[in-house]
Design a protein around this motif. Structure first.
Motif, PDB file in Angstrom:
ATOM      1  N   ALA A  47      -6.250   8.500   0.625  1.00 18.26           N
ATOM      2  CA  ALA A  47      -5.373   7.620   0.326  1.00 18.26           C
ATOM      3  C   ALA A  47      -5.001   7.523   1.227  1.00 18.26           C
ATOM      4  O   ALA A  47      -4.978   5.663   1.638  1.00 18.26           O
ATOM      5  CB  ALA A  47      -4.830   7.905  -1.036  1.00 18.26           C
ATOM      6  N   GLU A  53      -0.143  15.271  -2.568  1.00 20.59           N
ATOM      7  CA  GLU A  53      -0.787  14.158  -1.559  1.00 20.59           C
ATOM      8  C   GLU A  53      -2.677  14.208  -1.261  1.00 20.59           C
ATOM      9  O   GLU A  53      -2.622  15.016  -0.949  1.00 20.59           O
ATOM     10  CB  GLU A  53      -0.237  14.671  -0.098  1.00 20.59           C
ATOM     11  CG  GLU A  53       1.336  14.309   0.211  1.00 20.59           C
ATOM     12  CD  GLU A  53       1.740  14.496   1.921  1.00 20.59           C
ATOM     13  OE1 GLU A  53       0.764  13.544   2.416  1.00 20.59           O
ATOM     14  OE2 GLU A  53       2.722  14.759   2.020  1.00 20.59           O
ATOM     15  N   ILE A  54      -3.024  13.078  -1.138  1.00 25.25           N
ATOM     16  CA  ILE A  54      -3.882  12.976  -1.685  1.00 25.25           C
ATOM     17  C   ILE A  54      -4.074  12.150  -0.190  1.00 25.25           C
ATOM     18  O   ILE A  54      -4.844  10.727  -0.342  1.00 25.25           O
ATOM     19  CB  ILE A  54      -5.083  11.893  -2.307  1.00 25.25           C
ATOM     20  CG1 ILE A  54      -4.444  12.581  -3.261  1.00 25.25           C
ATOM     21  CG2 ILE A  54      -6.718  11.991  -2.204  1.00 25.25           C
ATOM     22  CD1 ILE A  54      -4.739  12.056  -5.367  1.00 25.25           C
ATOM     23  N   CYS A  69       0.581  -1.305  -0.257  1.00 23.97           N
ATOM     24  CA  CYS A  69      -0.208   0.456   0.357  1.00 23.97           C
ATOM     25  C   CYS A  69       0.763   1.088   0.517  1.00 23.97           C
ATOM     26  O   CYS A  69       0.749   2.411  -0.638  1.00 23.97           O
ATOM     27  CB  CYS A  69      -1.107   0.137   1.117  1.00 23.97           C
ATOM     28  SG  CYS A  69      -1.913  -1.336   1.290  1.00 23.97           S
ATOM     29  N   TRP A  92      -3.895  12.115   9.491  1.00 24.58           N
ATOM     30  CA  TRP A  92      -4.058  11.789   8.459  1.00 24.58           C
ATOM     31  C   TRP A  92      -3.978  10.297   8.840  1.00 24.58           C
ATOM     32  O   TRP A  92      -4.042   8.910   8.239  1.00 24.58           O
ATOM     33  CB  TRP A  92      -3.473  11.785   7.065  1.00 24.58           C
ATOM     34  CG  TRP A  92      -4.238  13.358   6.211  1.00 24.58           C
ATOM     35  CD1 TRP A  92      -3.744  14.375   5.909  1.00 24.58           C
ATOM     36  CD2 TRP A  92      -5.813  12.953   5.613  1.00 24.58           C
ATOM     37  NE1 TRP A  92      -4.586  14.824   5.183  1.00 24.58           N
ATOM     38  CE2 TRP A  92      -5.703  14.496   4.793  1.00 24.58           C
ATOM     39  CE3 TRP A  92      -6.998  11.573   6.267  1.00 24.58           C
ATOM     40  CZ2 TRP A  92      -7.265  14.044   4.262  1.00 24.58           C
ATOM     41  CZ3 TRP A  92      -8.219  12.098   5.169  1.00 24.58           C
ATOM     42  CH2 TRP A  92      -8.305  13.097   4.467  1.00 24.58           C
ATOM     43  N   GLY A 148      -7.470   4.566   2.857  1.00 23.03           N
ATOM     44  CA  GLY A 148      -7.427   3.437   2.065  1.00 23.03           C
ATOM     45  C   GLY A 148      -6.491   2.254   2.696  1.00 23.03           C
ATOM     46  O   GLY A 148      -6.574   1.499   3.085  1.00 23.03           O
ATOM     47  N   VAL A 149      -4.665   3.453   2.410  1.00 23.68           N
ATOM     48  CA  VAL A 149      -3.968   2.192   3.360  1.00 23.68           C
ATOM     49  C   VAL A 149      -4.392   1.655   4.884  1.00 23.68           C
ATOM     50  O   VAL A 149      -4.171   0.625   4.629  1.00 23.68           O
ATOM     51  CB  VAL A 149      -2.707   2.857   3.962  1.00 23.68           C
ATOM     52  CG1 VAL A 149      -1.477   1.961   4.374  1.00 23.68           C
ATOM     53  CG2 VAL A 149      -2.205   3.294   2.312  1.00 23.68           C
ATOM     54  N   THR A 173       0.216  12.301  -9.007  1.00 24.16           N
ATOM     55  CA  THR A 173      -0.074  13.176  -8.900  1.00 24.16           C
ATOM     56  C   THR A 173       0.597  14.962  -8.351  1.00 24.16           C
ATOM     57  O   THR A 173      -0.413  15.771  -8.639  1.00 24.16           O
ATOM     58  CB  THR A 173      -1.182  13.321  -7.926  1.00 24.16           C
ATOM     59  OG1 THR A 173      -1.068  13.056  -6.487  1.00 24.16           O
ATOM     60  CG2 THR A 173      -2.674  12.345  -8.693  1.00 24.16           C
ATOM     61  N   TRP A 203       0.891   4.238  -2.435  1.00 23.67           N
ATOM     62  CA  TRP A 203       0.722   5.267  -2.323  1.00 23.67           C
ATOM     63  C   TRP A 203       1.655   6.653  -2.604  1.00 23.67           C
ATOM     64  O   TRP A 203       1.391   7.145  -3.553  1.00 23.67           O
ATOM     65  CB  TRP A 203       0.914   5.594  -0.865  1.00 23.67           C
ATOM     66  CG  TRP A 203      -0.020   7.018  -0.166  1.00 23.67           C
ATOM     67  CD1 TRP A 203      -0.983   7.797  -1.014  1.00 23.67           C
ATOM     68  CD2 TRP A 203       1.089   7.394   0.361  1.00 23.67           C
ATOM     69  NE1 TRP A 203      -1.512   8.720  -0.198  1.00 23.67           N
ATOM     70  CE2 TRP A 203      -0.027   9.260   1.035  1.00 23.67           C
ATOM     71  CE3 TRP A 203       1.747   7.617   1.283  1.00 23.67           C
ATOM     72  CZ2 TRP A 203       0.393   9.949   1.556  1.00 23.67           C
ATOM     73  CZ3 TRP A 203       2.135   8.708   2.341  1.00 23.67           C
ATOM     74  CH2 TRP A 203       1.444   9.649   2.706  1.00 23.67           C
ATOM     75  N   LEU A 260       0.535   6.960  -6.418  1.00 24.58           N
ATOM     76  CA  LEU A 260      -0.378   8.109  -6.745  1.00 24.58           C
ATOM     77  C   LEU A 260       0.616   9.923  -6.715  1.00 24.58           C
ATOM     78  O   LEU A 260       0.271  10.175  -7.275  1.00 24.58           O
ATOM     79  CB  LEU A 260      -1.295   7.833  -5.521  1.00 24.58           C
ATOM     80  CG  LEU A 260      -2.266   8.334  -5.676  1.00 24.58           C
ATOM     81  CD1 LEU A 260      -3.272   8.946  -7.053  1.00 24.58           C
ATOM     82  CD2 LEU A 260      -3.414   8.153  -4.536  1.00 24.58           C
TER      83      LEU A 260
END
Length: 143
Positions: A37, A33-34, A19, A127, A40-41, A30, A23, A26
């Motif tokens: 996500a 930092e999203i 993960c 986060w 989701g991890v 992009t 990440w 990702l």
């Protein structure tokens, strides 16, 4: 816990690493930092730990999932920073003599450790907390 904690932790660490790498991809794609996500991890690692524990839940498994989530997010940050360092080195006029550092080059790792305190702020803490909470809740006895 009927399952062996070491094997559950190994599965959790592998899920965290996978993960974290996803990440980092990702982040690289992009250039931002999203934070969602990261949640989701946490969920993915929590579910991997629960699956490895044959559906068992409980406090010990929750702590394993949280530790593996933190591990995955740290790896994601590391791989993204290593990507940036490698990208800058490739554009350097000295690339022919200095070369591009490897992903696990000690200089890259040392640089990561030196900038990590500056990368850790309130936003990242939020986060990290939410990702850890997601991992924790997937192994809650009431869930």
């Amino acid at each position: 816990m009927r399952t062996k904690p070491a094997s559950v932790a190994a599965v959790g660490a592998a899920a965290g690493a996978a993960c974290g790498a996803a990440w980092a991809l990702l982040l690289a794609a992009t250039r931002t930092e999203i934070g969602f996500a990261a949640i989701g991890v946490g969920y993915a690692v929590g579910f991997a730990v629960r699956h490895a524990a044959d559906g068992e839940r409980g406090r010990n498994l929750q702590w394993i999932a949280v530790a593996c989530t933190v591990w995955g997010l740290l790896l994601g940050k590391y791989f993204y920073l290593a990507h940036l360092v490698r990208e800058m080195a490739a554009r350097s006029p000295n690339v022919a003599t200095d070369g591009i550092p490897g992903w696990f080059d000690p200089r890259v790792f040392s640089f990561f450790l030196s900038v990590l305190p500056r990368l850790a702020g309130v936003y990242e803490a939020l986060w990290l907390f939410l990702a850890s909470l997601a991992a924790w809740r997937t192994l809650d006895r009431g869930a």
